[in-house]
Structure formats: C-alpha cells, structure tokens
Design a protein around this motif. Structure first.
Motif, PDB file in Angstrom:
ATOM      1  N   THR A 298      38.594  37.211  54.271  1.00 10.62           N
ATOM      2  CA  THR A 298      39.759  37.055  53.390  1.00 10.62           C
ATOM      3  C   THR A 298      39.688  38.022  52.214  1.00 10.62           C
ATOM      4  OG1 THR A 298      40.025  34.718  53.972  1.00 10.62           O
ATOM      5  CG2 THR A 298      41.054  35.448  51.927  1.00 10.62           C
ATOM      6  N   ILE A 299      40.818  38.678  51.947  1.00  8.24           N
ATOM      7  CA  ILE A 299      40.948  39.588  50.810  1.00  8.24           C
ATOM      8  C   ILE A 299      41.929  38.956  49.830  1.00  8.24           C
ATOM      9  CG2 ILE A 299      41.633  41.893  50.047  1.00  8.24           C
ATOM     10  CD1 ILE A 299      41.038  41.462  53.691  1.00  8.24           C
ATOM     11  N   THR A 300      41.567  38.954  48.540  1.00  7.53           N
ATOM     12  CA  THR A 300      42.428  38.367  47.503  1.00  7.53           C
ATOM     13  C   THR A 300      42.685  39.382  46.402  1.00  7.53           C
ATOM     14  OG1 THR A 300      41.626  36.128  47.915  1.00  7.53           O
ATOM     15  CG2 THR A 300      42.677  36.532  45.795  1.00  7.53           C
ATOM     16  N   LEU A 301      43.952  39.575  46.080  1.00  4.01           N
ATOM     17  CA  LEU A 301      44.369  40.456  44.987  1.00  4.01           C
ATOM     18  C   LEU A 301      44.764  39.608  43.789  1.00  4.01           C
ATOM     19  CD1 LEU A 301      45.357  43.485  44.177  1.00  4.01           C
ATOM     20  CD2 LEU A 301      47.634  42.540  44.649  1.00  4.01           C
ATOM     21  N   THR A 302      44.352  40.020  42.598  1.00  6.65           N
ATOM     22  CA  THR A 302      44.746  39.362  41.350  1.00  6.65           C
ATOM     23  C   THR A 302      45.435  40.379  40.449  1.00  6.65           C
ATOM     24  OG1 THR A 302      42.842  37.857  41.456  1.00  6.65           O
ATOM     25  CG2 THR A 302      43.936  38.090  39.323  1.00  6.65           C
ATOM     26  N   VAL A 303      46.577  40.021  39.900  1.00  8.37           N
ATOM     27  CA  VAL A 303      47.253  40.881  38.925  1.00  8.37           C
ATOM     28  C   VAL A 303      47.626  40.045  37.709  1.00  8.37           C
ATOM     29  CG1 VAL A 303      48.175  42.484  40.653  1.00  8.37           C
ATOM     30  CG2 VAL A 303      49.547  40.523  39.949  1.00  8.37           C
ATOM     31  N   ARG A 304      47.515  40.664  36.541  1.00  5.15           N
ATOM     32  CA  ARG A 304      47.938  40.017  35.308  1.00  5.15           C
ATOM     33  C   ARG A 304      48.880  40.956  34.576  1.00  5.15           C
ATOM     34  NH1 ARG A 304      43.180  38.263  32.011  1.00  5.15           N
ATOM     35  NH2 ARG A 304      43.071  36.773  33.726  1.00  5.15           N
ATOM     36  N   PHE A 305      50.063  40.444  34.221  1.00  2.00           N
ATOM     37  CA  PHE A 305      51.068  41.266  33.558  1.00  2.00           C
ATOM     38  C   PHE A 305      50.849  41.279  32.044  1.00  2.00           C
ATOM     39  CE2 PHE A 305      53.177  40.215  37.587  1.00  2.00           C
ATOM     40  CZ  PHE A 305      53.561  41.486  37.982  1.00  2.00           C
ATOM     41  N   GLU A 306      51.642  42.080  31.366  1.00  3.70           N
ATOM     42  CA  GLU A 306      51.489  42.263  29.923  1.00  3.70           C
ATOM     43  C   GLU A 306      51.698  40.974  29.141  1.00  3.70           C
ATOM     44  OE1 GLU A 306      54.473  45.042  28.550  1.00  3.70           O
ATOM     45  OE2 GLU A 306      55.796  44.502  30.206  1.00  3.70           O
ATOM     46  N   ASP A 307      52.458  40.016  29.713  1.00  2.00           N
ATOM     47  CA  ASP A 307      52.656  38.732  29.035  1.00  2.00           C
ATOM     48  C   ASP A 307      51.584  37.712  29.411  1.00  2.00           C
ATOM     49  OD1 ASP A 307      53.317  38.199  31.645  1.00  2.00           O
ATOM     50  OD2 ASP A 307      55.299  37.345  31.220  1.00  2.00           O
ATOM     51  N   PHE A 308      50.524  38.182  30.104  1.00  2.00           N
ATOM     52  CA  PHE A 308      49.373  37.383  30.525  1.00  2.00           C
ATOM     53  C   PHE A 308      49.672  36.472  31.713  1.00  2.00           C
ATOM     54  CE2 PHE A 308      47.575  38.778  26.568  1.00  2.00           C
ATOM     55  CZ  PHE A 308      46.212  38.781  26.777  1.00  2.00           C
ATOM     56  N   SER A 309      50.875  36.510  32.278  1.00  3.62           N
ATOM     57  CA  SER A 309      51.106  35.750  33.509  1.00  3.62           C
ATOM     58  C   SER A 309      50.254  36.381  34.610  1.00  3.62           C
ATOM     59  CB  SER A 309      52.594  35.764  33.889  1.00  3.62           C
ATOM     60  OG  SER A 309      53.057  37.089  34.077  1.00  3.62           O
ATOM     61  N   THR A 310      49.603  35.544  35.391  1.00  2.00           N
ATOM     62  CA  THR A 310      48.619  35.993  36.371  1.00  2.00           C
ATOM     63  C   THR A 310      48.968  35.449  37.748  1.00  2.00           C
ATOM     64  OG1 THR A 310      46.923  35.933  34.641  1.00  2.00           O
ATOM     65  CG2 THR A 310      46.146  36.053  36.919  1.00  2.00           C
TER      66      THR A 310
END
Length: 367
Positions: A298-310
């Motif tokens: 399993t591969i998992t991607l995490t992104v967090r935007f400038e407003d800290f929503s993840t």
C-alpha cells in the motif's frame, strides 16, 4: 468543545501531544449508521437477553450515563440498559479506520508513536514554537480527524508523554487540554493516583492502605517506604507523581510503515516543484525499504494545504513489491487530484502493509 487551558504562554519545553479517539469502536459504528447518533450504543458480544457471557469492548458516551463501561460483563450492561443498541465487534472496520487516522496524524508529526488502535503520541515540527501555537495546532488536528474520518478525538498537550496522556482524558469527549511545564503539579496533584498510567486497581489499593489516594500524597511519600512496598517500581511511581517522564516519542521496533514528509520553504502550487519534492521523498522511502529488506502493498500520499487542511489518499497494489517505479507511478496518480489548485504547505509519501523479503510468498514480478 470543552477546552481547559492552564496558563498557556510562550514558554517552551519538549512539547508532546497525545491524541485519543473518543469511544473509538462505538464512534465508528455511529459514523457508519448515523441513525444511532445520540443513542446508547454498546459494542461487544451478544447479550443474549441478559445471559451472554462476553464483555463490553466499548460503548458510546450515552451508554456510559447508565453506568456501562469497557470490560464490563455484557450481561450486566444489558441489565443496566436493556434498550441499548448492542452491536458485534467489527475489528476489520475499526482497523481500516485506525490506519487512516494514524496516517493523518503522522502528517502533523516530526516524531510519532502509535500505542494502540485508537491513540498515539506525536511531537510537532520546529514550526510549533510554544504551547500557545501547539494549542492551535491541536485544533487543526482535531478538525481534520472530524472532517476526514467523521469521528472526534481528544488531545492532551504537555511537556512529556505522561502529562500529555493524562491531559487527553481530562476533558473527554472532543476535548483539548494544554498543560505547560510550570503548571504540571497544579494539574496532577489533585487527581486520584489511579489517573497515573501504570497504577492499576491492585496498586491503588495498596497505596490506599498506606493512606495515599491523591497524586500529591504519592509525590511527597518517602521513596524508601515506596521501594519497600513496590521494589524498583516505587521510585518510578514517585517520579510519575511528580510529573517526571523521560520516555521519548518513537516508533515501536516492529516497523509497520515507512514514510517521509517534507514542508515547503514557501507554500506552492508549482507542479514541477511539488513533483520534484515528492520524488526526493519517494527515493528516501525506497532506500529505507531496500536497507531493511521490506516489500510493501500500500502506498499513501499526504498533502497539507496553506490553510493546514490535510488529506491522505491510499492505493493498494495487487502484489508484494519493492519496485521504485511502482511507488512513483502510484504517487503521481494520487497527487493528480490535488495539483492545479490551492497552494501546498507539506507533502508526504509512505508505504504500509510491509513484509520481509525472506518471508514465504508467491511473488509475481510483472506489474
């Protein structure tokens, strides 16, 4: 949401978080069956009309009002509230939600330690400079767990794991309690000794026979007296009663995942810069895979935007592999959903469902 903030200011010490999902099994069941919201829900074995022989795994806070609690005989829970909704344990569902929650929490941490299916310690990165910023950061964590997984969690923040753990249970459910270093004794001294992790029912009974029921009394007790009663544990519980805990936040020795996260120097939506950073993280994950002789699924991607929503996105491939190309191709597919819009603050990539290369398996090499 209840918040207990004990004299938060800019003074910094080792800032440690403890995140604990609220009534985890029951909360997941209510998420899956919204019609159960507000009802007493008990997860465990079949009560069989009050003659069942199993125990309660967990229950909703509505059920707790009737005196029901974890590890209680299911027959007793039925007698206390025969109209409660009794549900069987669905461990696969809870485990799946747990994986997603823990991966989300990792995205907020520079150090991370999962300690059970529904709780974990984490240390934030250097951008969190004091306890006031830590409180705001915890609110973001709680918000993301709620938005992405539809359940609530309580977070405790303190100068060590002990205080963070006690604090997370202080304002449940959906609570946030922050205890800065100078307020540790004020916070724990009035509590019963049973609130200290590791002091169970038998130890509490022995302490009670010594006239010790509150943490302050234990903290001030002669260490020789405690050692005479508990051996080496005597010094340990006295240290804990004084708020001292030198344990580090770290992954357990058995590796369940390998992940890397990176925060951009400046928030960006430049696809070239994002892809370049992601590629470096992937290569680091791949090097760790090879070094430890692991395969993954399993591969998992995490992104967090400038407003800290993840956000996290995962994909499971059909075979066990350690192929770098598989990680890169899958990561780009997962990333495509987030490119071209808001600016990113952080990006991360991880692999889970690990196994050693030397474990018996049937490995198909074509992919």
């Amino acid at each position: 949401m209840p918040v207990s903030s004990l004299k938060i200011n800019a003074q910094e010490r080792r800032i440690t978080f403890h995140a604990d999902m609220d009534s985890f099994f029951a909360s997941v069941e209510v998420r899956e069956k919204p019609e159960l919201k507000g009802l007493p829900v008990v997860v465990g074995s079949d009560p069989k009309g009050g003659s069942g022989r199993g125990v309660v795994s967990t229950c909703s806070y509505e059920a707790r009002k009737y005196g029901i609690h974890s590890a209680m005989p299911i027959s007793q829970a039925y007698r206390l509230c025969p109209d409660a909704i009794f549900l069987p344990v669905n461990m696969k569902l809870y485990a799946d939600v747990s994986v997603k929650v823990m991966e989300l929490l990792k995205g907020f941490a520079s150090k991370f330690q999962q300690v059970s299916v529904d709780e974990a310690y984490l240390v934030p990165g250097p951008e969190i400079r004091n306890f006031e910023e830590a409180a705001l950061y915890a609110l973001r964590i709680k918000d993301e767990v709620q938005k992405q997984e539809g359940i609530t969690c309580s977070v405790g923040i303190g100068p060590n794991k002990l205080i963070a753990k006690i604090a997370s249970g202080f304002q449940k459910p959906d609570g946030l309690t922050v205890v800065r270093p100078g307020d540790v004794r004020e916070f724990i001294f009035p509590l019963p000794v049973s609130k200290i992790p590791g002091i169970g029912e038998k130890t509490a009974e022995i302490l009670g026979s010594m006239g010790i029921s509150r943490v302050e009394e234990l903290a001030n007790c002669d260490v020789q007296l405690l050692s005479g009663k508990f051996g080496k544990m005597g010094l340990r519980i006295k240290q804990l009663a004084n708020g001292l805990d030198f344990g580090e936040v770290r992954e357990k020795e058995s590796v369940k995942s390998i992940s890397r996260h990176g925060t951009f120097a400046e928030d960006t939506n430049d696809p070239v810069k994002i892809a370049g950073s992601l590629n470096l993280l992937i290569e680091s994950v791949h090097n760790s895979l090879l070094k430890n002789h692991f395969l993954f699924k399993t591969i998992t991607l995490t992104v967090r935007f400038e407003d800290f929503s993840t956000y996290t996105r995962s994909k499971t491939v059909p075979i066990w592999t350690s192929d770098l190309f598989v990680i890169k191709r899958t990561a780009i597919q997962l990333l495509s959903e987030f490119i071209g819009g808001r600016k990113l603050r952080l990006i991360g990539i991880g692999v889970t469902k690990l196994r050693g290369k030397d474990e018996k398996q049937t490995l198909i090499t074509d992919f």
